[in-house]
Each structure stands twice: as C-alpha cells, then as structure tokens.
Scaffold this motif. Structure first.
Motif, PDB file in Angstrom:
ATOM      1  N   TYR A  28       0.805  -1.220   0.000  1.00  0.00           N
ATOM      2  CA  TYR A  28       0.000   0.000   0.000  1.00  0.00           C
ATOM      3  C   TYR A  28       0.841   1.275   0.000  1.00  0.00           C
ATOM      4  O   TYR A  28       0.280   2.379  -0.013  1.00  0.00           O
ATOM      5  N   GLU A  43      -0.383   0.903  -9.900  1.00  0.00           N
ATOM      6  CA  GLU A  43      -1.453   0.594  -8.963  1.00  0.00           C
ATOM      7  C   GLU A  43      -1.580  -0.894  -8.654  1.00  0.00           C
ATOM      8  O   GLU A  43      -2.310  -1.288  -7.746  1.00  0.00           O
ATOM      9  N   THR A  44      -0.838  -1.734  -9.388  1.00  0.00           N
ATOM     10  CA  THR A  44      -0.940  -3.187  -9.205  1.00  0.00           C
ATOM     11  C   THR A  44      -0.669  -3.629  -7.759  1.00  0.00           C
ATOM     12  O   THR A  44      -1.409  -4.467  -7.226  1.00  0.00           O
ATOM     13  N   VAL A  47      -3.758  -3.145  -5.671  1.00  0.00           N
ATOM     14  CA  VAL A  47      -4.803  -4.126  -5.984  1.00  0.00           C
ATOM     15  C   VAL A  47      -4.486  -5.470  -5.337  1.00  0.00           C
ATOM     16  O   VAL A  47      -5.362  -6.123  -4.755  1.00  0.00           O
ATOM     17  N   GLY A  50      -5.222  -5.296  -1.745  1.00  0.00           N
ATOM     18  CA  GLY A  50      -6.660  -5.378  -1.505  1.00  0.00           C
ATOM     19  C   GLY A  50      -7.160  -6.817  -1.554  1.00  0.00           C
ATOM     20  O   GLY A  50      -7.997  -7.225  -0.730  1.00  0.00           O
ATOM     21  N   VAL A  97     -10.695  -1.617   2.209  1.00  0.00           N
ATOM     22  CA  VAL A  97     -10.212  -2.010   0.884  1.00  0.00           C
ATOM     23  C   VAL A  97     -10.966  -1.259  -0.201  1.00  0.00           C
ATOM     24  O   VAL A  97     -10.377  -0.794  -1.186  1.00  0.00           O
ATOM     25  N   GLY A  98     -12.273  -1.109  -0.013  1.00  0.00           N
ATOM     26  CA  GLY A  98     -13.076  -0.370  -0.983  1.00  0.00           C
ATOM     27  C   GLY A  98     -12.605   1.051  -1.153  1.00  0.00           C
ATOM     28  O   GLY A  98     -12.593   1.590  -2.278  1.00  0.00           O
ATOM     29  N   LEU A 101      -9.368   0.960  -3.259  1.00  0.00           N
ATOM     30  CA  LEU A 101      -9.654   0.617  -4.655  1.00  0.00           C
ATOM     31  C   LEU A 101     -10.352   1.767  -5.375  1.00  0.00           C
ATOM     32  O   LEU A 101     -10.235   1.903  -6.599  1.00  0.00           O
ATOM     33  N   THR A 102     -11.054   2.603  -4.618  1.00  0.00           N
ATOM     34  CA  THR A 102     -11.653   3.803  -5.217  1.00  0.00           C
ATOM     35  C   THR A 102     -10.571   4.780  -5.650  1.00  0.00           C
ATOM     36  O   THR A 102     -10.682   5.426  -6.712  1.00  0.00           O
ATOM     37  N   VAL A 104      -7.613   3.878  -6.622  1.00  0.00           N
ATOM     38  CA  VAL A 104      -7.084   3.270  -7.848  1.00  0.00           C
ATOM     39  C   VAL A 104      -7.993   3.577  -9.039  1.00  0.00           C
ATOM     40  O   VAL A 104      -7.523   3.881 -10.142  1.00  0.00           O
ATOM     41  N   ALA A 105      -9.301   3.519  -8.811  1.00  0.00           N
ATOM     42  CA  ALA A 105     -10.261   3.819  -9.886  1.00  0.00           C
ATOM     43  C   ALA A 105     -10.124   5.263 -10.352  1.00  0.00           C
ATOM     44  O   ALA A 105     -10.222   5.552 -11.556  1.00  0.00           O
ATOM     45  N   TYR A 126      -9.034   5.119   5.164  1.00  0.00           N
ATOM     46  CA  TYR A 126      -8.549   3.741   5.340  1.00  0.00           C
ATOM     47  C   TYR A 126      -7.785   3.613   6.658  1.00  0.00           C
ATOM     48  O   TYR A 126      -7.983   2.657   7.410  1.00  0.00           O
TER      49      TYR A 126
END
Length: 227
Positions: A28, A43-44, A47, A50, A97-98, A101-102, A104-105, A126
C-alpha cells in the motif's frame, strides 16, 4: 476424520491465513504518495494488497464460525459475541479495501488534479477504519476467545493468557495513535501488537498440529455425536 479434529484443523488454517495481509504494509506504500492519482506510480501492488485483505476478512469470519459449535458449550453468549465481532472486523476490512480501490479507480479514470484531495481523504479514511477494524476489535476478540479457551482448557493456558495480556496493550496503542502520542508506524505500536500476533499465530499452529486438548467440552461433544 474425527469431527473435532477436523474443526481444529479448519479453524487453525483460517487463523494462519489471517496473516496473509502482512505484505500490505509495503504493497500500500504507493497509494500514500501525495500525487498517486495523477502520477505514474503503478497501482498493481495496491490491488494485490486489496485482494490479500479480502482473503483475510473471509478468514476472520471463518475462524469464529468454525469454532462456534465448540465454544458455545463453554459460553454461548461470548461465543456469539466472537462471531459478531469477527464479522464487524471483516466489514471494516472490506470498507477499507473499498476506499483504496476507489483511489485506484480515480487514477485509472485519469480524474486529474481535482481528485488529489479526494484520494488523500480516502487513504486517511482507510487509516482511520484500520485503527478500528484491525486495532480495537482484535482486542475484543482476544478477550472473548481468550477467556473461553482459558476456562475450557481446549488449548494450553499459556496461549489464551497471551491474548488476554495483549488486548489492553493493543487498546493503549490505538489510543496513543488516536490522540497523536505516536505514529501508526511507531515502534511502540509494533511492540504493543506483538502479543496479539503471537497469540493468534500460535493458536492457529497449535490447532493444526495438536488439535483440541481433552476437556469436559470435548467429552460432551463426543458423547453427543455418539448418540
């Protein structure tokens, strides 16, 4: 296989699996860059982190659900409380985690500089929910499970004692972070979390290798299965 032995193997496996999130501290790291959303940082790793945390969340629920039929014979209210606390802990992990990932989005959508503040806020969110879900709630779990195992003698008493002693240390550590006395990566935090980590890992290994010790709880279950 004996049902009790199968239960101990599955529960122990779930406990060991909860340590799958250890690499997330490094995975992270990229998302904590101030310009992550607009930068070229990959960003991998985020992910992958996550995914590991989702595995941990499911394993957390598994530990309590699998142990419940055994633990309820020692104390049904506390056993049910452990299931509830584990589900709540997992819910906090999913939400955390959500949030990452947001971020990352936002990066993938090329949201631009306008999304920098939003990304930093989601990372801060987080950290906050981590403090609750993977800081305070594990202390509650240790008190509930530790007291049940100590009284039932299903495992050597030295193991639940580690959990019972580590729980207040974890709470004090979290309070220190909350009031700004030390950072979340402070050595104080690492030392305070060590007893709980040793307790959960040792419990998992013991359940896998040895299983439950003979006790009135196991004797009652064997008798009930024999009917």
């Amino acid at each position: 296989m004996d049902p009790l032995r199968r239960t101990s193997l599955v529960a122990g496996g779930f406990y060991v699996l909860t340590f799958a999130s250890i690499p997330t501290l490094a995975l992270y790291e990229p998302v904590r860059d101030a310009d992550f959303v607009v930068g070229t940082t990959p960003e991998t790793p985020v992910v992958i982190g996550g995914i590991l945390e989702v595995i941990v969340a499911l394993a957390c629920i598994g530990t309590a659900v699998v142990l419940y039929p055994v633990l309820r014979r020692q104390g049904e209210t506390r056993a049910l409380g452990l299931v509830t606390a584990r589900v709540l802990e997992s819910a906090c992990i999913f939400v955390g985690v959500g949030s990452l990932l947001t971020v990352v989005a936002l990066k993938r959508a090329e949201a631009g500089a306008d999304a920098l503040v939003t990304g930093q806020a989601l990372v801060a969110f987080y950290d906050s929910i981590f403090l609750l879900g993977q800081g305070f709630i594990p202390a509650v779990n240790a008190l509930l499970l530790g007291s049940l195992l100590y009284q039932s003698r299903l495992v050597p008493r030295v193991l639940p004692v580690l959990g019972l002693l580590g729980a207040p240390l974890l709470v004090v550590s979290d309070l220190g972070i909350l009031f700004g006395l030390w950072d979340r990566l402070s050595p104080v935090v690492a030392v305070a979390a060590l007893p709980i980590a040793v307790w959960e890992f040792s419990l998992g290994v013991y359940l896998i290798v040895k299983g439950f010790r003979p006790s009135p709880v196991t004797a009652g279950m064997v008798a009930a299965n024999a009917r």
